[in-house]
Design an enzyme around this catalytic site. Structure first.
Site, mmCIF file in Angstrom:
data_model
loop_
_atom_site.group_PDB
_atom_site.id
_atom_site.type_symbol
_atom_site.label_atom_id
_atom_site.label_comp_id
_atom_site.label_asym_id
_atom_site.label_seq_id
_atom_site.Cartn_x
_atom_site.Cartn_y
_atom_site.Cartn_z
ATOM 1 N N HIS A 1 -3.040 3.194 -4.740
ATOM 2 C CA HIS A 1 -2.267 2.634 -3.522
ATOM 3 C C HIS A 1 -0.776 2.176 -3.863
ATOM 4 O O HIS A 1 -0.377 1.092 -3.286
ATOM 5 C CB HIS A 1 -2.884 1.745 -2.906
ATOM 6 C CG HIS A 1 -4.332 2.244 -2.240
ATOM 7 N ND1 HIS A 1 -4.291 3.107 -1.321
ATOM 8 C CD2 HIS A 1 -5.672 1.969 -2.536
ATOM 9 C CE1 HIS A 1 -5.546 3.270 -0.929
ATOM 10 N NE2 HIS A 1 -6.414 2.838 -1.702
ATOM 11 N N ASP B 1 1.090 -1.300 -0.111
ATOM 12 C CA ASP B 1 0.235 0.254 -0.007
ATOM 13 C C ASP B 1 0.752 1.204 -0.059
ATOM 14 O O ASP B 1 2.112 1.094 -0.068
ATOM 15 C CB ASP B 1 -0.932 -0.016 1.176
ATOM 16 C CG ASP B 1 -2.233 0.477 0.803
ATOM 17 O OD1 ASP B 1 -2.397 1.702 0.422
ATOM 18 O OD2 ASP B 1 -3.255 -0.090 1.080
ATOM 19 N N GLU C 1 -9.732 2.574 -5.613
ATOM 20 C CA GLU C 1 -9.392 4.012 -5.033
ATOM 21 C C GLU C 1 -8.203 4.399 -5.997
ATOM 22 O O GLU C 1 -6.961 4.777 -5.336
ATOM 23 C CB GLU C 1 -8.943 4.068 -3.562
ATOM 24 C CG GLU C 1 -10.303 3.999 -2.696
ATOM 25 C CD GLU C 1 -9.913 4.014 -1.266
ATOM 26 O OE1 GLU C 1 -11.157 4.174 -0.490
ATOM 27 O OE2 GLU C 1 -8.807 3.406 -0.835
#
Length: 623
Positions: A278, A201, A341
């Site tokens: 990410h 991440d 995302e």
């Protein structure tokens, strides 16, 4: 897969045939409530009796097959804390515990019989034998005794779903190998079979990749960590940091060690390698993979970063190299690519991306991610792996061979199942177990956490099979998964606090058909598990007293009357009426509590468990 009741009939038929010899012994004993056994998750069919079988201190286990021998070795480990010594034998007649294999309709199903002849666990293979052993362990005392009495039982059991998962995020905060193994033990004890390991991440890359050493030299460490709850910070001046470098990673040998540990317990490890979003930690080490030239740092904030990798050929080579090594480390069929995302700010600005869109005849930059995912899926297929990703991957277009994990509610999961995709249901409003356990946001009586309020009953009452789907479409729902994100969960103790007792509710969501679940029946069975958690020194959250809420009060003669109870056996309830925090010195609750309605006062009550640990307060303003 949803349970087929025809299969239950077949299992019970097998059970009946196999137990004819034991019927006379069982018939001589009075039947007792299966509920009194306190089993979690509750088995499919249970008959319990007042008579008991005594397991001696020296226990022989019959185990003929490789799977049976593996389970026997695990039983040896699990019975040692109870003072039991286990030896394996090939003499079935001499064994107190027999691990037997036989054809069964569900590969994870099992039969467990305890009678005067001893303990017999029958299953098609290792996973069923293991789950039967876990049920047996819950029938035993929690403390060491010279001999252990096990109630006579006849149990036929199998899971409702194929995928019974829990995720641990080790990127926001890193956890050592020993705790990762302990987390796997938690899952195994309650018959979950999938460990989703979130390994990469923005805030840290946690897996060693030999071809890209800078991922562990640079990407695995951030210079500092944000202090406080980010969602409450309003201006740049509010953001404060601890100034302490933070990070860590797992070597490939450690990865193999964890995978082998999980396999032995019949748990599949699903690694997650985030892409294309990410990914700023990747850019910190390999900035040439960005769309925009510059210097990047491993992120010190939480949330969504607009700096993501560029979908160019060097990026594909990077991920193919990474996934080649990952595929070799994880024998399970799934590799999770994240896919959530991923802001397209940099892609919109990139001439390289515009060229891709022109070449591939893509008119919407968001659809570039679909093209990216399909290339990655094709590569994973060449390695014998199956792609799974968060539900955003559905928006850009995916083939029916991909699996989605529906986290933004159920809508995407329903759409995917109708489209023919397999789905893991993981909606944040029901199964994100990093969410708060107190209705007061950022309660001073709870550790810092990300947001929201996810009570035990809401988890328990979740049904992974949406009513919007037909029976045929529901077959695409592989099962549920609970997720533990760790932005604010910094230590193993905090993981345990957030996990228990909510994992017990998750286990029944995953194991039991929704039609058979009852929260009222679950609570007393859950209560019997606290002694087991204590025996393992698990730092669970002590539940606050039940009954101190507006729906439970009874108004009588100008007074509000509360009847309180603790979910922890043997616990005390202490309370105050002056707004102060209860403790060991405040009033002991012994009978229904009556307070006047003619003035405002705050009633607070806590549970004090037998081990001395306290719950957060239950509280109510009476007016």
């Amino acid at each position: 897969m949803p349970f087929n009741f025809l299969l239950t009939t077949r299992i019970l038929g097998l059970l009946t045939v196999g137990l004819l010899a034991s019927q006379p012994a069982l018939a001589q004993s009075a039947e007792i409530s299966a509920q009194s056994l306190g089993l979690v998750p509750l088995p499919r069919e249970v008959k319990a009796y007042a008579a008991t079988y005594t397991l001696p201190q020296q226990i022989s286990v019959y185990a003929a097959s490789p799977d049976a021998r593996n389970v026997a070795s695990l039983l040896k480990e699990m019975l040692a804390p109870l003072g039991k010594t286990v030896t394996l034998t090939t003499n079935s007649q001499a064994a107190q515990i027999k691990l037997l294999t036989a054809a069964m309709p569900n590969s994870e199903g099992y039969q467990l019989v305890v009678d005067k002849a001893g303990v017999r666990i029958t299953a098609a293979g290792g996973s069923g034998l293991f789950y039967g052993s876990q049920t047996l362990l819950q029938l035993l005392p929690t403390k060491s005794t010279a001999s252990a009495r096990v109630p006579y039982v006849r149990i036929a059991d199998e899971p409702a779903f194929k995928w019974r998962g829990a995720m641990l995020d080790v990127c926001r905060h890193f956890f050592p190998v020993e705790f990762v193994k302990k987390y796997i033990d938690f899952l195994a004890a309650y018959k979950l079979n999938t460990f989703h390991w979130h390994l990469t991440d923005d805030q840290g890359w946690r897996i060693a990749i030999k071809k890209y050493p800078k991922l562990t030299q640079i990407s695995a460490f951030r210079k500092e960590t944000l202090l406080g709850a980010q969602q409450t910070l309003k201006t740049p001046a509010d953001f404060k940091y601890d100034g302490q470098p933070y990070g860590g990673f797992y070597t490939q040998e450690q990865i193999k060690e964890v995978v082998a540990y999980a396999q032995k317990r019949y748990i599949t490890v699903v690694p997650e390698i985030e892409m294309p979003g990410h990914s700023v930690a990747i850019l910190a080490a390999y900035p040439e993979l960005a769309c925009k030239p510059g210097t990047y740092e491993v992120w010190t904030k939480w949330g969504v970063n607009e700096e993501i990798v560029c979908p160019t050929e060097p990026t594909f080579r990077f991920f193919e190299d990474v996934l080649t090594e990952v595929a070799a480390l994880f024998p399970g069929k799934y590799i999770h690519i994240g896919g959530d995302e991923a802001p397209k700010t940099r892609w919109k600005e990139s001439p390289a991306v515009q060229e891709i869109m022109k070449r591939e005849n893509i008119t919407d930059v968001e659809k570039v991610q679909g093209w990216f995912n399909r290339r990655i899926e094709t590569f994973l297929a060449s390695k014998g792996k199956k792609l799974i990703g968060w539900d955003e991957i559905l928006e850009a277009g995916i083939p029916a061979s991909a699996t989605i994990m529906s986290w933004r509610g159920e809508k995407a999961g329903i759409e995917a199942a109708k489209h023919g995709n397999d789905v893991v249901m993981s909606p944040s409003g029901y199964l994100y177990i990093d969410a708060g356990q107190n209705p007061v946001p950022h309660s001073p009586n709870e550790p810092l956490m990300i947001c929201c309020y996810l009570p035990l009953d809401k988890i328990y009452n979740y049904n992974p099979l949406p009513k919007e789907l037909t029976a045929e479409e529901q077959k695409h729902i592989l099962g549920p998964q609970a997720n533990m994100w760790t932005e604010y969960i910094t230590t193993p103790e905090k993981v345990e606090y957030m996990l228990f007792p909510r994992l017990l509710a998750v286990s029944e969501v995953a194991w039991m058909p929704a039609a058979r679940k009852s929260y009222a029946d679950f609570l007393p069975r859950m209560s019997k598990q606290f002694a087991r958690l204590d025996a393992q020194k698990i730092k669970y959250r002590v539940p606050e007293p039940v009954g101190l809420d507006s729906t439970s009060l009874v108004k009588q003669d100008g007074r509000a009357v509360f009847t309180l109870r603790s979910l922890v056996p043997g616990a005390q309830i202490r309370y105050t009426l002056d707004g102060k925090m209860p403790d060991e010195t405040t009033e002991l609750y012994t009978k229904p509590l009556a307070v006047p309605l003619d003035n405002r006062l705050t009633v607070r009550a806590i549970t004090i468990a037998p081990n001395g640990r306290k719950s957060p307060p239950a509280e109510l303003l009476v007016k």
